[in-house]
Design an enzyme around this catalytic site. Structure first.
Site, PDB file in Angstrom:
ATOM      1  N   LEU A  11       0.684  -1.282   0.201  1.00  0.00           N
ATOM      2  CA  LEU A  11      -0.019  -0.116   0.022  1.00  0.00           C
ATOM      3  C   LEU A  11       1.008   1.371   0.004  1.00  0.00           C
ATOM      4  O   LEU A  11       0.609   2.251  -0.581  1.00  0.00           O
ATOM      5  CB  LEU A  11      -0.785   0.003   1.283  1.00  0.00           C
ATOM      6  CG  LEU A  11      -1.920  -1.198   1.248  1.00  0.00           C
ATOM      7  CD1 LEU A  11      -2.969  -0.939   2.540  1.00  0.00           C
ATOM      8  CD2 LEU A  11      -2.919  -1.181  -0.192  1.00  0.00           C
ATOM      9  N   ASP A  78       8.886  -3.141  -9.606  1.00  0.00           N
ATOM     10  CA  ASP A  78       9.811  -4.268  -8.724  1.00  0.00           C
ATOM     11  C   ASP A  78      11.072  -3.161  -8.146  1.00  0.00           C
ATOM     12  O   ASP A  78      11.440  -2.351  -9.248  1.00  0.00           O
ATOM     13  CB  ASP A  78      10.206  -5.370  -9.561  1.00  0.00           C
ATOM     14  CG  ASP A  78      10.815  -6.365  -8.508  1.00  0.00           C
ATOM     15  OD1 ASP A  78      10.073  -6.755  -7.719  1.00  0.00           O
ATOM     16  OD2 ASP A  78      12.007  -6.642  -8.423  1.00  0.00           O
ATOM     17  N   SER A  79      11.324  -3.241  -7.136  1.00  0.00           N
ATOM     18  CA  SER A  79      12.125  -2.347  -6.711  1.00  0.00           C
ATOM     19  C   SER A  79      13.088  -3.037  -5.322  1.00  0.00           C
ATOM     20  O   SER A  79      12.642  -3.968  -4.913  1.00  0.00           O
ATOM     21  CB  SER A  79      11.575  -0.898  -6.103  1.00  0.00           C
ATOM     22  OG  SER A  79      10.359  -1.371  -5.337  1.00  0.00           O
ATOM     23  N   GLY A 171       9.941   0.649   4.291  1.00  0.00           N
ATOM     24  CA  GLY A 171      11.009  -0.547   3.804  1.00  0.00           C
ATOM     25  C   GLY A 171      12.356   0.070   4.269  1.00  0.00           C
ATOM     26  O   GLY A 171      12.646   0.452   5.749  1.00  0.00           O
ATOM     27  N   ASP A 173      13.602   3.322   4.064  1.00  0.00           N
ATOM     28  CA  ASP A 173      13.705   4.594   4.185  1.00  0.00           C
ATOM     29  C   ASP A 173      14.230   5.312   5.630  1.00  0.00           C
ATOM     30  O   ASP A 173      14.929   6.105   5.491  1.00  0.00           O
ATOM     31  CB  ASP A 173      12.288   5.413   4.043  1.00  0.00           C
ATOM     32  CG  ASP A 173      11.535   5.244   2.684  1.00  0.00           C
ATOM     33  OD1 ASP A 173      12.408   4.949   1.697  1.00  0.00           O
ATOM     34  OD2 ASP A 173      10.465   5.498   2.382  1.00  0.00           O
ATOM     35  N   HIS A 198      13.906   6.811  -6.773  1.00  0.00           N
ATOM     36  CA  HIS A 198      14.112   6.055  -7.714  1.00  0.00           C
ATOM     37  C   HIS A 198      12.519   5.793  -8.268  1.00  0.00           C
ATOM     38  O   HIS A 198      12.709   5.962  -9.671  1.00  0.00           O
ATOM     39  CB  HIS A 198      14.611   4.694  -7.269  1.00  0.00           C
ATOM     40  CG  HIS A 198      13.592   4.168  -5.957  1.00  0.00           C
ATOM     41  ND1 HIS A 198      13.622   5.069  -4.698  1.00  0.00           N
ATOM     42  CD2 HIS A 198      13.029   3.057  -5.608  1.00  0.00           C
ATOM     43  CE1 HIS A 198      12.835   4.553  -3.873  1.00  0.00           C
ATOM     44  NE2 HIS A 198      12.911   3.094  -4.448  1.00  0.00           N
ATOM     45  N   ARG A 199      11.404   5.839  -7.618  1.00  0.00           N
ATOM     46  CA  ARG A 199      10.114   5.606  -8.260  1.00  0.00           C
ATOM     47  C   ARG A 199       9.673   6.871  -8.903  1.00  0.00           C
ATOM     48  O   ARG A 199       9.177   6.814  -9.993  1.00  0.00           O
ATOM     49  CB  ARG A 199       9.283   5.139  -7.059  1.00  0.00           C
ATOM     50  CG  ARG A 199       7.759   4.846  -7.326  1.00  0.00           C
ATOM     51  CD  ARG A 199       7.279   4.212  -6.105  1.00  0.00           C
ATOM     52  NE  ARG A 199       7.876   2.517  -5.931  1.00  0.00           N
ATOM     53  CZ  ARG A 199       8.390   2.529  -4.757  1.00  0.00           C
ATOM     54  NH1 ARG A 199       8.917   3.422  -3.884  1.00  0.00           N
ATOM     55  NH2 ARG A 199       9.227   1.319  -4.605  1.00  0.00           N
TER      56      ARG A 199
HETATM   57  P1  IMP Z   1       9.113  -5.556  -4.271  1.00  0.00           P
HETATM   58  O1  IMP Z   1       7.713  -5.583  -3.813  1.00  0.00           O
HETATM   59  O2  IMP Z   1       9.592  -7.226  -4.407  1.00  0.00           O
HETATM   60  O3  IMP Z   1       9.485  -4.745  -5.244  1.00  0.00           O
HETATM   61  O4  IMP Z   1      10.048  -5.244  -2.829  1.00  0.00           O
HETATM   62  C1  IMP Z   1      10.553  -3.996  -2.678  1.00  0.00           C
HETATM   63  C2  IMP Z   1      11.210  -3.847  -1.187  1.00  0.00           C
HETATM   64  O5  IMP Z   1      12.345  -3.165  -1.624  1.00  0.00           O
HETATM   65  C3  IMP Z   1      10.387  -3.396  -0.273  1.00  0.00           C
HETATM   66  O6  IMP Z   1       9.775  -4.360   0.557  1.00  0.00           O
HETATM   67  C4  IMP Z   1      11.490  -2.460   0.505  1.00  0.00           C
HETATM   68  O7  IMP Z   1      12.064  -3.345   1.355  1.00  0.00           O
HETATM   69  C5  IMP Z   1      12.322  -2.247  -0.581  1.00  0.00           C
HETATM   70  N1  IMP Z   1      12.130  -0.942  -1.149  1.00  0.00           N
HETATM   71  C6  IMP Z   1      11.653  -0.665  -2.536  1.00  0.00           C
HETATM   72  N2  IMP Z   1      11.334   0.605  -2.689  1.00  0.00           N
HETATM   73  C7  IMP Z   1      11.513   1.228  -1.525  1.00  0.00           C
HETATM   74  C8  IMP Z   1      11.483   2.587  -0.997  1.00  0.00           C
HETATM   75  O8  IMP Z   1      11.065   3.585  -1.859  1.00  0.00           O
HETATM   76  N3  IMP Z   1      11.738   3.008   0.258  1.00  0.00           N
HETATM   77  C9  IMP Z   1      12.213   1.994   1.019  1.00  0.00           C
HETATM   78  N4  IMP Z   1      12.184   0.837   0.661  1.00  0.00           N
HETATM   79  C10 IMP Z   1      12.003   0.453  -0.530  1.00  0.00           C
END
Ligand code: IMP
Length: 212
Positions: A11, A78-79, A171, A173, A198-199
């Protein structure tokens, strides 16, 4: 109006994408499609996982969404975080970093991921705690045979702090100090993060694709 179905159950990501895209889009989420299948994120790259999420959801939703006048796409994000002193880890394992150790299924709580990162970096001096967030967006039309999956990506450079700081965001942050800042993303808050993240960079490319 273009419709984007956001292929994420995170979310925080939904909230950021909403804020970053602004008005002029119809945004749907998985809440609009209860029963959508979970996708196993087992690809070796962000792009591979993003494509897997976007394409499998576009296939699933194609027969269920009904007729739509305008463009309808699935958008997957995906990040993750890539830490130089850890050879690029946790990378695609960012969401389940702490769970990888215990063998627990699924993602780990953010606090456990942050604690593991701090432990692994305990002996790494401040100047060598360089890291970057990556975001890859995959955009797949519904139905998926209407066109190829397109990719948009962004990165954000920074340093990892010595302890979690701040309450905003999600995450990693609280540990991530973007380049040129002495505060973490979680201290800086959404307005600053959304200007440089990045997003934000990946979504700026997506917006440009639809503007042309
Ligand atoms: P995904 O849902 O597999 O892409 O998981 C991405 C994970 O990377 C998240 O659960 C966070 O732990 C980390 N992550 C990705 N983007 C962010 C961000 O903008 N801030 C902090 N952590 C991030």
């Amino acid at each position: 109006m273009t419709t984007l179905l956001l292929a994420t159950r995170n979310l925080h990501k939904v909230e950021e994408i909403h804020a970053l895209l602004g008005p002029g889009w119809e945004l749907l989420t998985l809440r609009d499609f209860p029963g959508a299948p979970e996708v196993v994120e087992d690809a070796a790259t962000f792009a591979g996982n993003a494509a897997k999420k976007a394409e499998s959801l576009a296939r699933w939703v194609a027969g269920r969404a009904g007729a739509r006048a305008g463009g309808f796409f699935v958008l997957a994000d995906d990040s993750g975080l890539s830490v130089d002193a850890l050879g690029g880890a946790p990378g695609v394992h960012s969401a389940r970093f702490a769970a990888d150790e215990t063998g627990a299924a699924g993602n780990a709580p953010d606090a456990a991921n942050n604690a593991k990162l701090l432990r692994l970096l305990a002996a790494v001096p401040a100047a060598e705690r360089t890291a970057r967030f990556h975001c890859v967006l995959a955009l797949t039309p519904v139905p998926p045979d209407a066109g190829p999956t397109e990719f948009f990506s962004g990165a954000c450079e920074g340093l990892l702090g010595l302890a979690p700081r701040g309450a905003a965001g999600f995450g990693y942050d609280p540990l991530f100090l973007p380049q040129g800042q002495s505060l973490s993303f979680a201290e800086l808050g959404a307005a600053v993060k959304n200007g440089i993240s990045h997003r934000a960079r990946a979504l700026a490319q997506l917006r440009a694709r639809f503007a042309s």
